[in-house]
Enzyme design. Structure first.
Site, PDB file in Angstrom:
ATOM      1  N   GLU A  66       0.828  -1.203   0.000  1.00  0.00           N
ATOM      2  CA  GLU A  66       0.000   0.000   0.000  1.00  0.00           C
ATOM      3  C   GLU A  66       0.865   1.257   0.000  1.00  0.00           C
ATOM      4  O   GLU A  66       0.550   2.252  -0.656  1.00  0.00           O
ATOM      5  CB  GLU A  66      -0.927   0.013   1.219  1.00  0.00           C
ATOM      6  CG  GLU A  66      -2.009  -1.044   1.197  1.00  0.00           C
ATOM      7  CD  GLU A  66      -1.570  -2.334   1.877  1.00  0.00           C
ATOM      8  OE1 GLU A  66      -0.335  -2.555   2.004  1.00  0.00           O
ATOM      9  OE2 GLU A  66      -2.441  -3.125   2.265  1.00  0.00           O
ATOM     10  N   PRO A 284      10.860 -15.329  -1.055  1.00  0.00           N
ATOM     11  CA  PRO A 284       9.702 -15.426  -0.159  1.00  0.00           C
ATOM     12  C   PRO A 284       9.164 -14.033   0.186  1.00  0.00           C
ATOM     13  O   PRO A 284       9.861 -13.028   0.075  1.00  0.00           O
ATOM     14  CB  PRO A 284      10.272 -16.100   1.091  1.00  0.00           C
ATOM     15  CG  PRO A 284      11.616 -16.612   0.695  1.00  0.00           C
ATOM     16  CD  PRO A 284      12.096 -15.741  -0.403  1.00  0.00           C
ATOM     17  N   ASN A 353       0.975  -8.496  -6.489  1.00  0.00           N
ATOM     18  CA  ASN A 353       1.078  -7.579  -7.623  1.00  0.00           C
ATOM     19  C   ASN A 353       1.830  -8.224  -8.786  1.00  0.00           C
ATOM     20  O   ASN A 353       2.981  -8.632  -8.656  1.00  0.00           O
ATOM     21  CB  ASN A 353       1.799  -6.304  -7.169  1.00  0.00           C
ATOM     22  CG  ASN A 353       1.727  -5.205  -8.196  1.00  0.00           C
ATOM     23  OD1 ASN A 353       1.125  -5.356  -9.259  1.00  0.00           O
ATOM     24  ND2 ASN A 353       2.338  -4.072  -7.888  1.00  0.00           N
TER      25      ASN A 353
END
Length: 445
Positions: A66, A284, A353
């Site tokens: 974000e 990861p 994303n």
């Protein structure tokens, strides 16, 4: 609305009563290294900088994703209104460490805790924070509906915007319940601008009774993160790695959640049978998980190189490279022509994303559990079906990666498609967001 007010008053009373216990909880987290050792007090609204005179706009994002989506908007605001001070707050230490390098000069960055524990949205912390910073507007990223913050801002007549607004299916069902729907309606009525990241998300907010006139669309801000990302340049160690891998068939598996590495390693072992020169780069989601993966592989007798130790792929037996660092994923996408995006291989996951890999010109593959990013997958597929491949099993993933490794022409076509789709989908988004903010939030500020 009266029921919404009643539910809010109950929430406010509960969070006020819980404040002393939350203070002890935060001290415990600090001792465990889960909070910033020197700045943890900012979690309760205490300032760490002096408020400059003039107008100030507060941008809040919980985590790294974000926060990075907010950076392009902050940069445009800084360009268009240089006299306006921007305060950026985040929640996680990882977000703080990466985002502080991306903020324009002059932007203030502070922690405030609206983490996953809802009671941390306490009246005392919010009132202290708003009383000190006195923001002229508040811009919240993605999915933060914190009652004390929203109601206190409304009472102070501070305009509120919700950008890249999204709500998971689970959250939507929770807010739609008979008890919480009146509260959701009350909270959403306090916003001057809500910009959902997709049409489906816009419908969610309408069903939660957000005023229709405040809902506007601009496109998903996560498409434009790469356009505004400030890079210090490819590090020498990554350039060396790219040279080491120049004769190898390389693929990267990024943003992996716990357990997904088993899927990736299973596919990698199968690929080695037909492509013994293949190398997988494993990234990861959390760095400490990378260290655990490397340790387990070594315990099993396998050779693995670990990024944090700057280890080299010194022998032909080393074909696994584990990245256990933060803020380098974009550079590693430049090393591998094929990118598999994690957070998508188990039903409880909701995707990550995809646009970062597409922007780097990778051929993009993802699992079928993409949740929050289903709109992005659909948009890319509609623009060009070659831009992204979805798989539903380990076997399908193996076949998809092997197809690209075995056919340079197909690989090049998929890489070109993803890059072109990214450029198409990312155009004009920031201009659209700026125009909406200027019209609904910043005018006269």
């Amino acid at each position: 609305m009266e029921l919404g007010v009643l539910v809010y008053r109950l929430y406010r009373a509960l969070t006020y009563s819980a404040s002393p216990f939350l203070h002890l909880h935060m001290r415990w987290r600090r001792l465990r290294g889960l909070e910033h050792s020197r700045r943890w007090h900012e979690r309760f609204g205490h300032p760490s900088a002096v408020r400059p005179p003039g107008s100030l706009v507060w941008f809040h994002a919980v985590s790294l994703g974000e926060g990075m989506a907010a950076i392009p908007v902050i940069r445009r605001c800084n360009e268009m209104k240089p006299e306006m001070t921007i305060l950026m707050t985040t929640t996680t230490v990882s977000a703080f460490e990466v985002i502080k390098k991306q903020l324009p000069v002059g932007v203030l960055h502070q922690f405030i805790n609206f983490e996953q524990f809802a009671p941390l949205d306490t009246p005392v912390a919010i009132d202290r924070f708003l009383g000190y910073w006195k923001p002229n507007a508040i811009v919240i990223m993605e999915n933060e509906l914190w009652p004390n913050l929203i109601m206190s801002a409304s009472q102070l007549r501070i305009p509120l915007a919700l950008l890249n607004a999204r709500m998971s299916t689970k959250s939507f069902k929770r807010w739609s319940s008979p008890l919480l729907l009146p509260l959701a309606s009350l909270l959403l009525s306090k916003f001057s601008l809500i910009v959902p990241l997709s049409t489906l998300q816009g419908i969610h907010y309408q069903l939660l009774q957000a005023p229709p006139f405040v809902i506007n669309f601009s496109g998903d801000l996560k498409y434009v993160v790469n356009k505004f990302y400030v890079s210090s340049g490819t590090s020498e160690s990554i350039r060396d790695l790219k040279a080491e891998l120049s004769e190898m068939k390389v693929w990267i598996a990024s943003s992996l959640h716990r357990g997904e590495e088993e899927v990736i390693l299973g596919v990698h072992n199968l690929l080695l049978q037909s492509h013994p020169d293949s190398v997988v780069i494993i990234v990861p989601r959390h760095p400490h998980h990378g260290h655990q993966i490397a340790q387990k592989l070594r315990n099993d007798g396998q050779s693995v190189a670990l990024r944090s130790r700057n280890e080299k792929l010194t022998s032909k037996k080393t074909n696994i490279y584990v990245v256990d660092t933060l803020g380098e994923l974009r550079e590693f996408y430049g090393v591998a022509p094929v990118a598999v995006i994690g957070g998508s291989f188990f039903p409880e996951l909701t995707g990550h994303n995809l646009s970062e890999a597409a922007a780097a010109g990778c051929a993009v593959i993802t699992g079928c559990h993409v949740g929050h990013f289903s709109h992005m997958v659909k948009a890319m597929q509609q623009e060009n079906p070659l831009s992204i491949t979805q798989v539903s099993s380990e076997l399908e993933l193996k076949e998809a990666v092997e197809l690209l490794m075995s056919n340079p022409e197909i690989l090049e076509a998929r890489q070109r498609a993803s890059k072109e789709v990214y450029e198409s989908l990312s155009s004009c988004i920031i201009s659209n967001v700026w125009n909406l903010l200027n019209l609904h939030i910043f005018r006269g500020k």
